[in-house]
Motif scaffolding. Structure first.
Motif, PDB file in Angstrom:
ATOM      1  N   UNK A  38       0.845  -1.182   0.000  1.00 16.15           N
ATOM      2  CA  UNK A  38       0.000   0.000   0.000  1.00 16.15           C
ATOM      3  C   UNK A  38       0.887   1.241   0.000  1.00 16.15           C
ATOM      4  N   UNK A  39       0.455   2.319  -0.657  1.00 21.80           N
ATOM      5  CA  UNK A  39       1.261   3.550  -0.672  1.00 21.80           C
ATOM      6  C   UNK A  39       1.274   4.211   0.699  1.00 21.80           C
ATOM      7  N   UNK A  40       2.366   4.915   0.996  1.00 20.86           N
ATOM      8  CA  UNK A  40       2.486   5.643   2.259  1.00 20.86           C
ATOM      9  C   UNK A  40       1.862   7.025   2.124  1.00 20.86           C
ATOM     10  N   UNK A  41       1.363   7.566   3.238  1.00 16.63           N
ATOM     11  CA  UNK A  41       0.755   8.885   3.215  1.00 16.63           C
ATOM     12  C   UNK A  41       1.805   9.982   3.180  1.00 16.63           C
ATOM     13  N   UNK A  53      -3.969   7.859  16.078  1.00 22.48           N
ATOM     14  CA  UNK A  53      -4.135   8.258  14.692  1.00 22.48           C
ATOM     15  C   UNK A  53      -4.373   7.039  13.798  1.00 22.48           C
ATOM     16  N   UNK A  54      -5.209   7.226  12.756  1.00 26.55           N
ATOM     17  CA  UNK A  54      -5.451   6.139  11.806  1.00 26.55           C
ATOM     18  C   UNK A  54      -4.167   5.754  11.084  1.00 26.55           C
ATOM     19  N   UNK A  55      -3.210   6.680  11.027  1.00 26.39           N
ATOM     20  CA  UNK A  55      -1.915   6.400  10.396  1.00 26.39           C
ATOM     21  C   UNK A  55      -1.177   5.254  11.082  1.00 26.39           C
ATOM     22  N   UNK A  56      -1.532   4.989  12.332  1.00 25.25           N
ATOM     23  CA  UNK A  56      -0.873   3.919  13.070  1.00 25.25           C
ATOM     24  C   UNK A  56      -1.072   2.569  12.379  1.00 25.25           C
ATOM     25  N   UNK A  57      -2.178   2.410  11.669  1.00 28.99           N
ATOM     26  CA  UNK A  57      -2.485   1.113  11.075  1.00 28.99           C
ATOM     27  C   UNK A  57      -1.515   0.781   9.951  1.00 28.99           C
ATOM     28  N   UNK A  58      -1.495   1.609   8.918  1.00 27.81           N
ATOM     29  CA  UNK A  58      -0.656   1.300   7.757  1.00 27.81           C
ATOM     30  C   UNK A  58       0.141   2.506   7.251  1.00 27.81           C
ATOM     31  N   UNK A  59       0.046   3.607   7.960  1.00 32.16           N
ATOM     32  CA  UNK A  59       0.676   4.856   7.513  1.00 32.16           C
ATOM     33  C   UNK A  59       0.177   5.267   6.122  1.00 32.16           C
ATOM     34  N   UNK A  60      -1.101   5.069   5.901  1.00 29.18           N
ATOM     35  CA  UNK A  60      -1.749   5.507   4.670  1.00 29.18           C
ATOM     36  C   UNK A  60      -3.145   5.987   5.013  1.00 29.18           C
ATOM     37  N   UNK A 190       0.632  -4.557   3.083  1.00 27.91           N
ATOM     38  CA  UNK A 190       0.611  -5.105   1.730  1.00 27.91           C
ATOM     39  C   UNK A 190      -0.663  -5.916   1.588  1.00 27.91           C
ATOM     40  N   UNK A 191      -1.006  -6.247   0.355  1.00 30.95           N
ATOM     41  CA  UNK A 191      -2.192  -7.068   0.100  1.00 30.95           C
ATOM     42  C   UNK A 191      -1.752  -8.456  -0.350  1.00 30.95           C
ATOM     43  N   UNK A 192      -2.247  -9.461   0.349  1.00 33.91           N
ATOM     44  CA  UNK A 192      -1.962 -10.847   0.008  1.00 33.91           C
ATOM     45  C   UNK A 192      -3.205 -11.501  -0.585  1.00 33.91           C
ATOM     46  N   UNK A 193      -2.999 -12.334  -1.565  1.00 34.28           N
ATOM     47  CA  UNK A 193      -4.062 -13.194  -2.099  1.00 34.28           C
ATOM     48  C   UNK A 193      -3.734 -14.600  -1.606  1.00 34.28           C
ATOM     49  N   UNK A 194      -4.359 -14.984  -0.495  1.00 35.42           N
ATOM     50  CA  UNK A 194      -4.051 -16.261   0.143  1.00 35.42           C
ATOM     51  C   UNK A 194      -4.892 -17.360  -0.508  1.00 35.42           C
TER      52      UNK A 194
END
Length: 247
Positions: A38-41, A53-60, A190-194
């Motif tokens: 995922x892109x960073x903010x 802050x919501x940024x804590x989750x993925x920094x996006x 990141x996004x995984x396709x499990x």
């Protein structure tokens, strides 16, 4: 003008001092896939400081942002996270010092609410030496960390959240809004396709925004305190821990 210049220099010093982020993700025996991230903010090296802050989750700011190509991995397999080259610098007091946590959540959730399950963590190994933290393991393993994916998980698209908690600037405080006293959260998603034939839902899902509340005193602790007194955020790990091995 002089004050602005001082502020800019201070900001740059912070980003260099604790610059550490996942630059690519892949399989241990295959090519890396930076397109799954995922892109960073902001700048990738800038950590989240506010645990509210919501940024804590993925920094996006946008968890729904589409990635170019999710990483396909079989349930029960491994993914390899590769950090930036800065994490490979010789270990010193100025390098990131701290533990790692790893989480999964369904992409359909957009990361909101009690959807995150902690699937791995690395505190430290051995004695109370700072050189045994997860940060040091990454630095001495070619910037890599091989993470196990639960073998019984149902197939689908999931967010993988990795986090390195930099305790270099942390000290004991009861005020979580005193950012100068707190740790620096280097979270990456990141996004995984499990794939696979599993049917199990994620175990013990919680909200990242709530995960740190019971552990403020543990997370905001002095880096000079014994490692054994650090309490990992997010509660108990619902999956068996597999000790990482340097690639």
């Amino acid at each position: 003008m002089k004050l602005a210049l001082i502020a800019l220099v201070s900001c740059l010093a912070l980003s260099v001092k604790s610059a550490t982020f996942v630059k690519s993700i892949g399989l241990p025996d295959g090519a890396s896939s930076p397109d799954a991230l995922l892109p960073y903010s902001q700048y990738a090296s800038m950590p989240a400081l506010d645990v509210q802050s919501f940024d804590l989750i993925c920094r996006t700011p946008d968890m729904s942002a589409a990635v170019k190509k999710p990483l396909s991995v079989a349930a029960g397999g491994k993914v390899r996270l590769t950090w930036d080259a800065e994490a490979k610098s010789p270990y010193s007091g100025d390098d990131p010092v701290g533990p790692c946590t790893f989480w999964l959540a369904p992409v359909s959730s957009k990361g909101k609410g009690k959807v995150w399950s902690k699937i791995g963590q690395y505190k430290y190994l051995g004695d109370d030496s700072a050189a045994n933290w997860c940060s040091a393991f990454i630095q001495t393993s070619g910037n890599h960390y091989d993470l196990d994916i639960p073998k019984d998980i149902a197939p689908g698209k999931y967010y993988l959240r990795s986090e390195l908690i930099d305790l270099e600037g942390a000290r004991v405080t009861s005020n979580y809004k005193d950012y100068t006293a707190g740790p620096r959260f280097h979270s990456n998603c990141a996004v995984l396709d499990i794939t696979g034939t599993g049917t199990a839902a994620l175990k013990s899902p919680i909200s990242i925004m709530e995960a740190y509340k019971p552990y403020y005193k543990a997370v905001f602790f002095s880096k000079d305190t014994k490692n054994s007194q650090f309490v990992m955020p997010g509660g108990e790990l619902p999956y068996a821990i597999v000790a990482p091995v340097a690639p």
